[in-house]
Design a protein around this motif. Structure first.
Motif, PDB file in Angstrom:
ATOM      1  N   HIS A 232       0.831  -1.208   0.000  1.00  0.00           N
ATOM      2  CA  HIS A 232       0.000   0.000   0.000  1.00  0.00           C
ATOM      3  C   HIS A 232       0.866   1.258   0.000  1.00  0.00           C
ATOM      4  O   HIS A 232       0.544   2.228   0.672  1.00  0.00           O
ATOM      5  CB  HIS A 232      -0.933  -0.012   1.221  1.00  0.00           C
ATOM      6  N   HIS A 234       2.138   2.610  -3.108  1.00  0.00           N
ATOM      7  CA  HIS A 234       2.240   3.049  -4.497  1.00  0.00           C
ATOM      8  C   HIS A 234       1.080   3.996  -4.813  1.00  0.00           C
ATOM      9  O   HIS A 234       0.041   3.986  -4.136  1.00  0.00           O
ATOM     10  CB  HIS A 234       2.184   1.842  -5.441  1.00  0.00           C
ATOM     11  N   SER A 235       1.270   4.810  -5.826  1.00  0.00           N
ATOM     12  CA  SER A 235       0.186   5.691  -6.272  1.00  0.00           C
ATOM     13  C   SER A 235      -0.858   4.883  -7.036  1.00  0.00           C
ATOM     14  O   SER A 235      -0.544   3.879  -7.676  1.00  0.00           O
ATOM     15  CB  SER A 235       0.739   6.801  -7.165  1.00  0.00           C
ATOM     16  N   ILE A 236      -2.116   5.334  -6.952  1.00  0.00           N
ATOM     17  CA  ILE A 236      -3.215   4.640  -7.625  1.00  0.00           C
ATOM     18  C   ILE A 236      -3.819   5.572  -8.670  1.00  0.00           C
ATOM     19  O   ILE A 236      -4.151   6.730  -8.372  1.00  0.00           O
ATOM     20  CB  ILE A 236      -4.296   4.221  -6.603  1.00  0.00           C
ATOM     21  N   ARG A 237      -3.931   5.081  -9.882  1.00  0.00           N
ATOM     22  CA  ARG A 237      -4.522   5.877 -10.951  1.00  0.00           C
ATOM     23  C   ARG A 237      -6.046   5.822 -10.879  1.00  0.00           C
ATOM     24  O   ARG A 237      -6.640   4.822 -10.477  1.00  0.00           O
ATOM     25  CB  ARG A 237      -4.059   5.351 -12.309  1.00  0.00           C
ATOM     26  N   SER A 239      -9.763   5.397 -12.180  1.00  0.00           N
ATOM     27  CA  SER A 239     -10.349   4.471 -13.160  1.00  0.00           C
ATOM     28  C   SER A 239     -11.868   4.569 -13.093  1.00  0.00           C
ATOM     29  O   SER A 239     -12.476   4.251 -12.062  1.00  0.00           O
ATOM     30  CB  SER A 239      -9.898   3.030 -12.865  1.00  0.00           C
ATOM     31  N   ARG A 244     -12.845   4.156  -9.335  1.00  0.00           N
ATOM     32  CA  ARG A 244     -11.737   4.375  -8.409  1.00  0.00           C
ATOM     33  C   ARG A 244     -11.152   5.758  -8.628  1.00  0.00           C
ATOM     34  O   ARG A 244     -10.874   6.162  -9.758  1.00  0.00           O
ATOM     35  CB  ARG A 244     -10.667   3.310  -8.645  1.00  0.00           C
ATOM     36  N   ASN A 252      -2.268   6.652   0.056  1.00  0.00           N
ATOM     37  CA  ASN A 252      -2.558   5.221   0.045  1.00  0.00           C
ATOM     38  C   ASN A 252      -2.033   4.572   1.327  1.00  0.00           C
ATOM     39  O   ASN A 252      -2.755   3.834   2.013  1.00  0.00           O
ATOM     40  CB  ASN A 252      -1.917   4.582  -1.188  1.00  0.00           C
TER      41      ASN A 252
END
Length: 463
Positions: A232, A234-237, A239, A244, A252
């Motif tokens: 947990h 990392h960056s989340i793109r 979607s 998301r 995160n």
């Protein structure tokens, strides 16, 4: 398969208030305190008050050649790290450090992997990923395989690189989690000021070895840290398809830590509190400032010294007549004394760092010194980047104060980044035996190892 199948336990000691109340309790603090000769100067050197100095202080200034003998000392962190790794009952180890350059520890880990299929997971700062020299010992461990073990049963060493992405600073934690084959509820947590480098032996450091139950809060929150860093961070793109939203790596991790902690039903121990950064940095610094305001005596050991809240709290306490002392690496002294002059005044424009210390830290040091803080320096060998790398504060309260004496310590320096965006682990400890150990160490360091300014060399000379 993830290293940690995170199970948050409801403790059988739901009313436990002390870390001592748990099964398997054992807590040792080891200071490196390297044993090094008093290396003599090659020329005549005078102190600031005019006395002839023959050598650097014994057991402060060390050389690389002092490493082997100090590794074998039973009181050294290095010796006890090897002892933990070589314990045949330890079957799993999670390690996260800024860097890993200690070849002797790498050999010990490799031997344990080969001889008993030890499961090893590393998290190291991203800065080591593309640097062949920094990766050398990580790659050595990664190539080790268990002998006389079917391939499908082998634990393959795992290395992950974290930090320096999505708002996160360095992966600066210093943690080991060891698990035991015969006692699944037993764990040893190692946390320290030092990296897995000369930090086990020749830097001036503090290392904590806490054996406890996996049911304790501190054990469970360290499981959260490990899982959070592994999965947990990392960056989340964003979607639309997955409904998301985008999320930075920092958010995160922070969100995961909040969620993970909320599931821990065991109350946090009242004699050892864990602060996780990025998450609890403001709370940790607030605790420091409140402690300095309330304490009768304050002893500070620093490597880096840039956080304005700490500086101002120390100044305020000293001005009120409280006894405030500080021990720093002499790099913080020389970075200013050797800086350029402008009309006779020190200027940081064009100044070169000494060790890891920057010129403006010299002015922070001068600021507290002028306010009445008693400052002394550890004359270390910055030619080979050997450091006073301790970062802790001892709070000594008056007898009528309800607060128990305590120690703030951990991985992070006293910088703003360490309390905001790095991966860090800090602790506030009031276990009486641990606090008394720190007090005794500080007296030894301040009175026998560290040098007052008037006794410092008048020029920066190395033997």
């Amino acid at each position: 398969m993830r290293f940690l199948a995170l199970t948050l336990l409801v403790s059988g000691f739901a009313q436990a208030k002390s870390i001592k109340d748990y099964d398997f309790y054992n807590y040792d603090v080891f200071f490196t305190n390297p044993q090094c000769e008093g290396y003599e100067y090659d020329e005549t050197v005078y102190s600031n008050e005019g006395d002839v100095l023959r050598s650097k202080p014994e057991n402060v200034y060390c050389k690389r050649g002092d490493k082997e003998g100090n590794q074998k000392r039973e009181a050294s962190p290095h010796f006890n790290l090897r002892k933990l790794i070589e314990n045949e009952d330890v079957n799993e180890m999670f390690l996260t450090f800024l860097s890993f350059s200690n070849s002797d520890i790498a050999d010990a880990l490799c031997d344990a992997i080969e001889s008993r299929n030890l499961k090893v997971t590393f998290i190291i700062d991203k800065g080591s990923r593309s640097n062949e020299g920094k990766r050398r010992n990580l790659d050595k461990v990664a190539a080790c395989r268990a002998k006389n073990t079917p391939e499908n049963e082998m634990n393959i060493p795992r290395t992950e690189f974290r930090g320096q992405v999505g708002g996160l600073g360095y992966a600066h934690n210093k943690i080991i989690i060891a698990k035991y084959k015969s006692e699944p509820k037993k764990t040893t947590l190692v946390f320290a000021s030092g990296n897995m480098s000369s930090g086990t032996v020749l830097h001036h450091e503090n290392w904590h070895f806490l054996t406890t139950s996996t049911e304790s809060y501190i054990s469970q929150v360290h499981e959260c840290i490990a899982e959070g860093m592994l999965d947990h961070s990392h960056s989340i793109r964003a979607s639309r398809r997955a409904n998301r939203s985008a999320m930075s790596a920092m958010d995160n991790f922070k969100n995961y830590m909040t969620e993970c902690r909320s599931k821990i039903e065991t109350p946090e121990e009242d004699d050892i509190k864990t602060y996780v950064v990025p998450s609890d940095g403001d709370e940790a610094m607030e605790n420091i400032v409140k402690g300095i305001k309330a304490a009768e005596k304050v002893d500070v050991a620093v490597h880096r010294f840039t956080h304005p809240d700490l500086r101002e709290a120390m100044k305020e306490a000293a001005k009120k007549g409280k006894r405030v002392r500080m021990v720093a690496d002499d790099d913080i002294y020389w970075v200013g004394e050797n800086a350029p002059r402008n009309n006779g005044n020190i200027t940081c424009r064009g100044a070169q760092n000494v060790g890891a210390n920057m010129c403006f830290e010299y002015f922070n040091m001068r600021s507290v010194d002028r306010s009445g803080v008693d400052v002394r320096f550890m004359e270390t060998n910055h030619n080979v980047f050997l450091l006073h790398h301790n970062k802790y504060i001892i709070f000594d309260y008056a007898e009528e104060n309800e607060r128990a004496d305590g120690v703030h310590c951990g991985a992070g320096n006293f910088t703003q980044a360490a309390f905001s965006k790095n991966f860090e682990n800090f602790y506030y400890i009031t276990v009486p035996e641990v606090v008394e150990t720190f007090k005794a160490q500080y007296e030894y360091m301040f009175t026998e190892l560290a040098t007052a300014e008037e006794e410092m060399p008048d020029t920066m000379v190395m033997p």
